[in-house]
Structure formats: structure tokens, C-alpha cells
Design a protein around this motif. Structure first.
Motif, mmCIF file in Angstrom:
data_model
loop_
_atom_site.group_PDB
_atom_site.id
_atom_site.type_symbol
_atom_site.label_atom_id
_atom_site.label_comp_id
_atom_site.label_asym_id
_atom_site.label_seq_id
_atom_site.Cartn_x
_atom_site.Cartn_y
_atom_site.Cartn_z
ATOM 1 N N ALA A 77 -7.249 -14.462 -17.964
ATOM 2 C CA ALA A 77 -8.200 -15.431 -17.403
ATOM 3 C C ALA A 77 -8.529 -16.533 -18.414
ATOM 4 N N ARG A 78 -8.569 -16.188 -19.694
ATOM 5 C CA ARG A 78 -8.839 -17.202 -20.724
ATOM 6 C C ARG A 78 -7.747 -18.265 -20.771
ATOM 7 N N TYR A 79 -6.581 -17.921 -20.269
ATOM 8 C CA TYR A 79 -5.467 -18.868 -20.206
ATOM 9 C C TYR A 79 -5.271 -19.387 -18.780
ATOM 10 N N ASP A 80 -6.355 -19.351 -18.010
ATOM 11 C CA ASP A 80 -6.363 -19.897 -16.657
ATOM 12 C C ASP A 80 -5.283 -19.260 -15.782
ATOM 13 N N CYS A 81 -5.240 -17.931 -15.819
ATOM 14 C CA CYS A 81 -4.176 -17.196 -15.124
ATOM 15 C C CYS A 81 -4.762 -15.972 -14.427
ATOM 16 N N ILE A 82 -4.310 -15.740 -13.196
ATOM 17 C CA ILE A 82 -4.659 -14.506 -12.489
ATOM 18 C C ILE A 82 -3.417 -13.630 -12.390
ATOM 19 N N VAL A 83 -3.649 -12.330 -12.262
ATOM 20 C CA VAL A 83 -2.565 -11.353 -12.129
ATOM 21 C C VAL A 83 -2.679 -10.709 -10.754
ATOM 22 N N VAL A 84 -1.561 -10.677 -10.041
ATOM 23 C CA VAL A 84 -1.523 -10.117 -8.695
ATOM 24 C C VAL A 84 -0.321 -9.191 -8.580
ATOM 25 N N GLY A 85 -0.557 -7.966 -8.123
ATOM 26 C CA GLY A 85 0.524 -7.004 -7.909
ATOM 27 C C GLY A 85 0.852 -6.892 -6.437
ATOM 28 N N VAL A 86 2.137 -6.676 -6.131
ATOM 29 C CA VAL A 86 2.592 -6.563 -4.743
ATOM 30 C C VAL A 86 3.490 -5.339 -4.601
ATOM 31 N N SER A 87 3.238 -4.539 -3.577
ATOM 32 C CA SER A 87 4.135 -3.445 -3.216
ATOM 33 C C SER A 87 4.100 -3.273 -1.699
ATOM 34 N N PRO A 88 5.029 -2.484 -1.169
ATOM 35 C CA PRO A 88 5.033 -2.249 0.286
ATOM 36 C C PRO A 88 3.953 -1.285 0.769
ATOM 37 N N ASP A 89 3.152 -0.742 -0.146
ATOM 38 C CA ASP A 89 2.079 0.155 0.270
ATOM 39 C C ASP A 89 1.052 -0.591 1.122
ATOM 40 N N ASP A 90 0.338 0.150 1.984
ATOM 41 C CA ASP A 90 -0.668 -0.487 2.839
ATOM 42 C C ASP A 90 -1.976 -0.704 2.076
ATOM 43 N N CYS A 91 -2.891 -1.418 2.694
ATOM 44 C CA CYS A 91 -4.166 -1.788 2.060
ATOM 45 C C CYS A 91 -4.986 -0.560 1.667
ATOM 46 N N LEU A 92 -5.022 0.446 2.528
ATOM 47 C CA LEU A 92 -5.799 1.650 2.241
ATOM 48 C C LEU A 92 -5.248 2.375 1.012
#
Length: 160
Positions: free
Chosen positions: A60-75
């Protein structure tokens, strides 16, 4: 495969709280570390998600967000997040749309059986919406630290 300089394919996916994350909405605002992983609650995926979460403030200090993606459902994502104390957003790609856009949905051999699955990969996307780094077949251990160094380089280049 995507390469440095390519426009990052746009997508919208729900996170563990069923709130929609729209990649296009990040353009002009912040850099994005977008990582794809096979499944929640596996040793490598847990290590990777925990490492990114542990260093989320540094990103965040470098103006960056981290987002992970997988085929798992929201729950499943919500249970994984809560069980492991994760703070990064985990997106659900149950129909593998984003995985296909990023060319990480591929046939793999697991225990002698060929099946489709996620190729563990990470993309660093700049504020202009361009892929600056495309890292395929990454190893979970030490990956967050290596990605952080690339993000720091990206921001230092942008500051000049």
C-alpha cells in the motif's frame, strides 16, 4: 501468454464478501498485484496468501493493492480468509473467465491424471492498466517478497 507491455484484460469478479471487484476501476488509481492460485486451504496457496497479507501495508505504501483469484466460490474464500486471518481480497472465478483471459487455466497432470487447473501466476499491473510483469509457474515461498521488489522498482521508475 501475457507479456510486459500488454493491456491487462479487464474483468469483474465477486470477492469473499460477494462485493464486486472491477479491474478497470483501478486504472489511474493504483497498481495491482493480481495473482492466480489453484485452491484455498492447500499448503502452497495458504503460504502465498499469508505472505501477501503480511506485507499488504508495504504494498500500500507503494500505491499497490494485492488481489488473489482462484476458481473457489465466495463462501470458500470467506472461510479461508477467516481461518487464516488473511487481509487481501480473494476473488471468486468459478467459471474461470479471468483465468482464461490471463492464460492461466491450463491442462495439468496431477497424480498421473490430466485435468484442467490454474497455473500459479502473478501479474503486476501499473496504474495505466498495462502488465509490467507476467510471472508464470511461481513458487509460493518467498514470492511476495520478490513481487514487492518489482513493485518498488515500478514506483521508483514512475517517480522519475
Amino acid at each position: 501468454m501475457l507479456q510486459s507491455g500488454d493491456i491487462a484484460p479487464a474483468f469483474s469478479l465477486p470477492d469473499a464478501d460477494m462485493e464486486i471487484f472491477d479491474l478497470a476501476s483501478q486504472v489511474g488509481k493504483q497498481n495491482v498485484v493480481l495473482y492466480f492460485y489453484p485452491r484455498d486451504n492447500t499448503p502452497g496457496c495458504t503460504l502465498q496468501a499469508a505472505d501477501f497479507s503480511d506485507h499488504e501495508d508495504e504494498f500500500a505504501r507503494y500505491d499497490c493493492i494485492v488481489v488473489g483469484v482462484s476458481p473457489d466460490d465466495c463462501l470458500t474464500h470467506a472461510e479461508f480468509r477467516d481461518k487464516e486471518g488473511l487481509s487481501i481480497r480473494l476473488l471468486s472465478d468459478t467459471d474461470t473467465e479471468a483465468c482464461r483471459l490471463y492464460k492461466v487455466w491450463q491442462e495439468r497432470e496431477v497424480d498421473g491424471v490430466r485435468k484442467m487447473g490454474v497455473r500459479r501466476s502473478t501479474f503486476i499491473i501499473d496504474k495505466a492498466g498495462r502488465v509490467r510483469h507476467a510471472l508464470y509457474d511461481v513458487m509460493p515461498r518467498g514470492h511476495a517478497a520478490a513481487v514487492f521488489e518489482l513493485v518498488k522498482e515500478l514506483e521508483s521508475r514512475n517517480a522519475k
